[in-house]
Scaffold this active site. Structure first.
Site, PDB file in Angstrom:
ATOM      1  N   ASN A 182      -7.766  11.915   3.787  1.00  0.00           N
ATOM      2  CA  ASN A 182      -7.443  11.987   2.355  1.00  0.00           C
ATOM      3  C   ASN A 182      -8.651  11.756   1.458  1.00  0.00           C
ATOM      4  OD1 ASN A 182      -7.854   9.245   2.485  1.00  0.00           O
ATOM      5  ND2 ASN A 182      -5.688   8.693   2.333  1.00  0.00           N
ATOM      6  N   ARG A 190     -22.571 -18.972  36.303  1.00  0.00           N
ATOM      7  CA  ARG A 190     -23.432 -18.142  37.137  1.00  0.00           C
ATOM      8  C   ARG A 190     -23.913 -18.960  38.344  1.00  0.00           C
ATOM      9  NH1 ARG A 190     -29.712 -16.983  36.728  1.00  0.00           N
ATOM     10  NH2 ARG A 190     -29.801 -15.304  38.242  1.00  0.00           N
ATOM     11  N   GLU A 201     -17.688  -3.863  24.860  1.00  0.00           N
ATOM     12  CA  GLU A 201     -16.906  -5.099  24.994  1.00  0.00           C
ATOM     13  C   GLU A 201     -15.667  -5.077  24.092  1.00  0.00           C
ATOM     14  OE1 GLU A 201     -20.189  -5.038  24.284  1.00  0.00           O
ATOM     15  OE2 GLU A 201     -21.099  -5.733  26.146  1.00  0.00           O
ATOM     16  N   HIS A 252       0.833  -1.203   0.000  1.00  0.00           N
ATOM     17  CA  HIS A 252       0.000   0.000   0.000  1.00  0.00           C
ATOM     18  C   HIS A 252       0.869   1.255   0.000  1.00  0.00           C
ATOM     19  CE1 HIS A 252      -2.301  -3.313   1.723  1.00  0.00           C
ATOM     20  NE2 HIS A 252      -3.409  -2.700   1.340  1.00  0.00           N
ATOM     21  N   ARG A 270     -17.863 -17.957  39.125  1.00  0.00           N
ATOM     22  CA  ARG A 270     -17.656 -16.498  39.034  1.00  0.00           C
ATOM     23  C   ARG A 270     -17.391 -15.925  40.424  1.00  0.00           C
ATOM     24  NH1 ARG A 270     -23.393 -13.367  38.985  1.00  0.00           N
ATOM     25  NH2 ARG A 270     -24.638 -15.034  39.896  1.00  0.00           N
ATOM     26  N   HIS A 277     -28.586 -15.183  25.490  1.00  0.00           N
ATOM     27  CA  HIS A 277     -27.519 -15.025  26.473  1.00  0.00           C
ATOM     28  C   HIS A 277     -26.775 -16.327  26.771  1.00  0.00           C
ATOM     29  CE1 HIS A 277     -29.189 -11.116  26.909  1.00  0.00           C
ATOM     30  NE2 HIS A 277     -28.510 -10.811  27.993  1.00  0.00           N
ATOM     31  N   ASP A 331      -9.161   7.012   7.374  1.00  0.00           N
ATOM     32  CA  ASP A 331     -10.624   7.106   7.354  1.00  0.00           C
ATOM     33  C   ASP A 331     -11.246   5.811   7.867  1.00  0.00           C
ATOM     34  OD1 ASP A 331     -10.795   9.717   5.924  1.00  0.00           O
ATOM     35  OD2 ASP A 331      -9.828   8.574   4.331  1.00  0.00           O
ATOM     36  N   GLY A 332     -10.638   4.696   7.485  1.00  0.00           N
ATOM     37  CA  GLY A 332     -11.183   3.396   7.882  1.00  0.00           C
ATOM     38  C   GLY A 332     -11.180   3.222   9.388  1.00  0.00           C
ATOM     39  N   HIS A 367      -2.242  -0.957   7.098  1.00  0.00           N
ATOM     40  CA  HIS A 367      -1.925  -1.263   5.695  1.00  0.00           C
ATOM     41  C   HIS A 367      -0.780  -0.386   5.197  1.00  0.00           C
ATOM     42  CE1 HIS A 367      -5.058   1.865   5.664  1.00  0.00           C
ATOM     43  NE2 HIS A 367      -4.511   2.316   4.547  1.00  0.00           N
ATOM     44  N   GLY A 407      -3.706  -3.505  11.428  1.00  0.00           N
ATOM     45  CA  GLY A 407      -4.150  -3.974  10.122  1.00  0.00           C
ATOM     46  C   GLY A 407      -5.659  -4.137  10.140  1.00  0.00           C
ATOM     47  N   HIS A 447     -21.283 -16.542  33.169  1.00  0.00           N
ATOM     48  CA  HIS A 447     -22.553 -16.975  32.576  1.00  0.00           C
ATOM     49  C   HIS A 447     -22.243 -17.827  31.347  1.00  0.00           C
ATOM     50  CE1 HIS A 447     -23.508 -13.780  35.303  1.00  0.00           C
ATOM     51  NE2 HIS A 447     -24.806 -13.949  35.155  1.00  0.00           N
ATOM     52  N   HIS A 450      -4.017   3.210  -3.332  1.00  0.00           N
ATOM     53  CA  HIS A 450      -4.235   2.660  -1.986  1.00  0.00           C
ATOM     54  C   HIS A 450      -3.484   1.350  -1.752  1.00  0.00           C
ATOM     55  CE1 HIS A 450      -6.278   1.039   1.582  1.00  0.00           C
ATOM     56  NE2 HIS A 450      -6.247  -0.091   0.899  1.00  0.00           N
TER      57      HIS A 450
HETATM   58  C1  TPP Z   1     -11.559  -4.379   9.890  1.00  0.00           C
HETATM   59  C2  TPP Z   1     -11.010  -4.212   8.514  1.00  0.00           C
HETATM   60  N1  TPP Z   1     -11.857  -4.177   7.488  1.00  0.00           N
HETATM   61  C3  TPP Z   1     -11.395  -4.076   6.218  1.00  0.00           C
HETATM   62  C4  TPP Z   1     -10.061  -4.005   5.978  1.00  0.00           C
HETATM   63  C5  TPP Z   1      -9.547  -3.938   4.544  1.00  0.00           C
HETATM   64  N2  TPP Z   1      -9.054  -2.565   4.288  1.00  0.00           N
HETATM   65  C6  TPP Z   1      -7.749  -2.272   4.405  1.00  0.00           C
HETATM   66  S1  TPP Z   1      -7.442  -0.652   4.119  1.00  0.00           S
HETATM   67  C7  TPP Z   1      -9.065  -0.340   3.811  1.00  0.00           C
HETATM   68  C8  TPP Z   1      -9.517   1.049   3.440  1.00  0.00           C
HETATM   69  C9  TPP Z   1      -9.143   1.987   4.481  1.00  0.00           C
HETATM   70  O1  TPP Z   1      -9.329   3.291   4.069  1.00  0.00           O
HETATM   71  P1  TPP Z   1      -8.428   4.394   4.727  1.00  0.00           P
HETATM   72  O2  TPP Z   1      -8.296   4.135   6.161  1.00  0.00           O
HETATM   73  O3  TPP Z   1      -8.997   5.694   4.331  1.00  0.00           O
HETATM   74  O4  TPP Z   1      -7.022   4.154   4.103  1.00  0.00           O
HETATM   75  P2  TPP Z   1      -6.388   4.866   2.804  1.00  0.00           P
HETATM   76  O5  TPP Z   1      -7.045   4.259   1.611  1.00  0.00           O
HETATM   77  O6  TPP Z   1      -6.665   6.311   2.925  1.00  0.00           O
HETATM   78  O7  TPP Z   1      -4.952   4.504   2.893  1.00  0.00           O
HETATM   79  C10 TPP Z   1      -9.819  -1.488   3.953  1.00  0.00           C
HETATM   80  C11 TPP Z   1     -11.280  -1.546   3.746  1.00  0.00           C
HETATM   81  C12 TPP Z   1      -9.204  -4.049   7.092  1.00  0.00           C
HETATM   82  N3  TPP Z   1      -7.880  -3.994   6.968  1.00  0.00           N
HETATM   83  N4  TPP Z   1      -9.706  -4.118   8.347  1.00  0.00           N
HETATM   84 MG    MG Z   2      -8.385   7.342   3.432  1.00  0.00          MG
END
Ligand code: TPP
Ligand code: MG
Length: 662
Positions: free
Chosen positions: A184, A510, A402, A27, A348, A464, A154-155, A67, A116, A452, A258
């Protein structure tokens, strides 16, 4: 002349492009977009000493957007950590190289946590910030005084766990937590407009965070924002406006950068655009020298800190605490008292009793619960709540979070100096599972107190009542799932969890259970994962293998069968993972390799029978529950599912008859 910040940042861009190109995988976009911000952070603000990545008072840096792993690999190499070497970077994503696809805490000393799975880095950072404030309260500014910095995309901010983490951090006023958001406007599918309309900044403000915006491509402006964030007493979100893949003229600003190599032509164009050296993996001497100098920036602070530590009367205690060594000296006296006054008790409750001794003996433990304190029995009398007014407290009210709790506990454990445990209902391990998996992958000593643990919870019913949970958790590598059968086993399992290098789950009832272990033993019998609790009196025809609350049932069923001349062993198996790790002769002794026609192996667990053939054998008998539970009082539910001594004894004799065994 000192090279410009942009030239320092371009070294990151060059290494990221080249490594991804060489691997033809990875990436490049994120490291290229955040290179200037990372340069500002690492050359001006982050407190670290590349010569000693384990320095306890270093700032913690977490690349939540895992990534973009080449960003952290480039930073570690450039600032002069032992690893990764340039050669490691050339072997990015190759078998055996520490420059794994995503940053792994067990591969490189400068990688604090594995990231990741998006969102979890920020949530672990919350735990790191909690651990820092707690240890600061215990040891003072002289020994513990650092910050936690995060780079998140963003993710990371879109994931659900972010809501939990941000809420908890704001509530606990974790002012030393600073998140740099790589804003971005791009994710994998394209523009963030495809999937996001919320005001991210306003959401953080609503959660009591400080926020500040900056030009993420201008190191000076980022630095200004970091100064502002550092000065503010609240946790901070720094919105860094960036361009993904910055510097690649044909692709920057698009999702194409990306997660794929840019391609030879685009890399060449980027080299021209950024004014880079023509050769691959090359960093100009003056740039490398400047980076190496930055890597030594913290050495003065480090030396001053070492002086303070040397003068501290608490030096040995502090170092032992950071090292995380744990004694189980509390166990023997605790068991002696317990055996002197045996009575039926839910495991517990037995866990709470053990915790009274543990928390008194081990100052490193920090307990908590996701809003089920009274049900999980996780809080002991000597624990005060950890709050913004009292970070020295040792009990965290995590709220109904959680996943956030589990991820925070990972961060706390990996920060070092504290041993986190936290509770919820076993069924809600599903809500925490992604973090439990990361506890295991990272070898984080986190202890999950999951109560539980079966239909034995009764009236709350199928939503539950865990069915598939125990087995699905056992499927996670490097995780010990303990299901103790009485108060003695509960204490033994606690001792094992506390001294383990792995995370542990304690699955606890429990309902009350009778004492089954009534005699003192010279060793921790649960340590082998399974042991013979009762030996056949008549010629052995049956071996019961049971866990937790079903051991009692197995013992009573075995007694009935003995009265009919059928010899039956009862094996208590509190931890299958530990049993599997025993030498072959021990396993052979407990579960001999003979046909089920000769000696019938019967598993009993109030959950799915899926997987129990591993111990019963394909032709053994597996007693459990292969459907969802029922809403009913516990004893009625047990009777309904045939989990009583009478019904088990009948099933065993019927099974033996059918197979011509008796
Ligand atoms: C929980 C999870 N879901 C999906 C992914 C697959 N994935 C990796 S990067 C990404 C997009 C993330 O977007 P952003 O954080 O904006 O990264 P950018 O493209 O700006 O580098 C996804 C969906 C992952 N790594 N973890
Ligand atoms: Mg992004």
């Amino acid at each position: 002349m000192q090279p410009t910040d942009r030239r320092l940042a371009n070294a990151i861009r060059a290494l990221a492009m080249d490594a991804v190109e060489a691997a033809n995988s990875g990436h490049p976009g994120m490291p290229m977009g955040m290179a200037d911000a990372a340069t500002a952070l690492f050359t001006r603000h982050l407190k670290f000493d590349a010569a000693d990545p384990r320095w306890p008072d270093r700032d913690r840096f977490i690349l939540s957007a895992g990534h973009g792993s080449m960003l952290i690999y480039a930073l570690l190499y450039l600032t002069g950590y032992d690893r990764p070497t340039l050669d490691d970077i050339k072997h990015f994503r190759k078998l055996g190289s520490p420059t794994a696809g995503h940053p792994e805490n067990f591969e490189l000393a400068g990688v604090e946590v594995t990231t990741g799975p998006l969102g979890q880095g920020v949530a672990m950072a919350v735990g790191m910030a909690i651990a820092e404030r707690h240890l600061n309260a215990v040891y003072g500014d002289d020994l513990v005084d650092h910050r936690t910095f995060v780079i998140a995309g963003d993710g990371c901010l879109m994931e659900g766990v972010n809501h939990e983490a941000v809420g908890l951090a704001g509530h606990l006023k974790l002012g030393r937590l600073i998140v740099l958001w790589d804003d971005n406007d791009i994710t994998i599918d394209g523009s963030t407009e495809l999937s996001r309309s919320e005001d991210v900044v306003a959401r953080h403000q609503a959660a009591q965070w400080h926020t500040v915006e900056c030009d993420g491509l201008d190191a000076d402006d980022v630095s200004r924002a970091i100064d502002e964030a550092t000065a503010d007493p609240r946790p901070s979100l720094i919105r860094c406006k960036t361009i993904i893949g910055f510097g690649a003229p044909g692709k920057q600003g698009t999702a194409a950068t990306h997660g794929a190599a840019l391609g030879k032509d685009e890399v060449e164009a980027a080299r021209k655009q950024l004014g880079l050296e023509p050769a691959e993996f090359s960093v100009p001497d003056d740039v490398l020298t400047a980076w190496r100098t930055a890597g030594k920036r913290g050495s003065v602070d480090h030396a001053l800190w070492t002086d303070r530590l040397d003068r501290s009367p608490r030096k040995d205690e502090f170092l032992a605490r950071i090292e995380g060594k744990v004694s189980d000296a509390w166990l023997k006296p605790y068991l002696r008292n317990l055996l002197a006054d045996l009575k039926p008790v839910a495991t517990r409750k037995a866990s709470e009793m053990a915790l009274e001794a543990i928390n008194a003996a081990l100052p490193a433990t920090i307990g908590g619960s996701a809003d089920l304190t009274g049900s999980n029995n996780t809080k002991t009398k000597n624990q005060e709540p950890l709050t913004p007014d009292n970070y020295g407290g040792r009990y965290i009210y995590y709220g109904i979070r959680e996943f956030g709790m589990a991820a925070a506990m990972n961060g706390m454990a990996l920060h070092g100096g504290v041993i986190p445990y936290g509770g919820t209902f076993l069924v809600f391990t599903d809500y925490a599972r992604p973090a439990i998996r990361l506890s295991a992958l990272q070898n984080a000593r986190v202890i999950y107190v999951m109560t539980h643990d079966s239909i034995g919870l009764g009236e709350d019913g199928p939503t539950h009542q865990p069915i598939e949970h125990l087995q699905s958790l056992r499927a996670i590598p490097q995780l010990d799932v303990f299901r103790p059968a009485d108060a003695v086993e509960t204490a033994e399992c606690w001792a094992l969890a506390l001294t383990s290098e792995h995370p542990s789950i304690l699955a606890l009832t429990r309902q009350n259970l009778p004492p089954l272990r009534t005699m003192p033993e010279s060793e921790n019998l649960c340590a082998r994962g399974a042991y013979r609790l009762k030996t056949a009196e008549n010629a052995r025809k049956i071996i019961f293998i049971a866990t937790g609350s079903e051991v009692e049932i197995a013992l009573a069923a075995a007694a009935q069968l003995e009265s009919r001349g059928l010899g039956a062993d009862v094996v208590s198996m509190p931890c299958t993972e530990r049993f599997d790790a025993q030498p072959a002769d021990y396993r052979e002794d407990i579960l001999p390799d003979v046909s089920n026609r000769e000696i019938l192996r019967v598993s009993i667990e109030a959950g799915t029978t899926f997987g129990w053939e591993r111990y019963s054998g394909l032709h053994g008998l597996r007693i459990g529950i292969d459907r969802f539970g029922v809403s009913a009082p516990a004893t009625d539910a047990y009777d309904y599912f045939g989990l009583t001594a009478d019904k088990v004894a009948v099933r065993v004799t019927d099974f033996m008859k059918q197979r011509g065994m008796s």
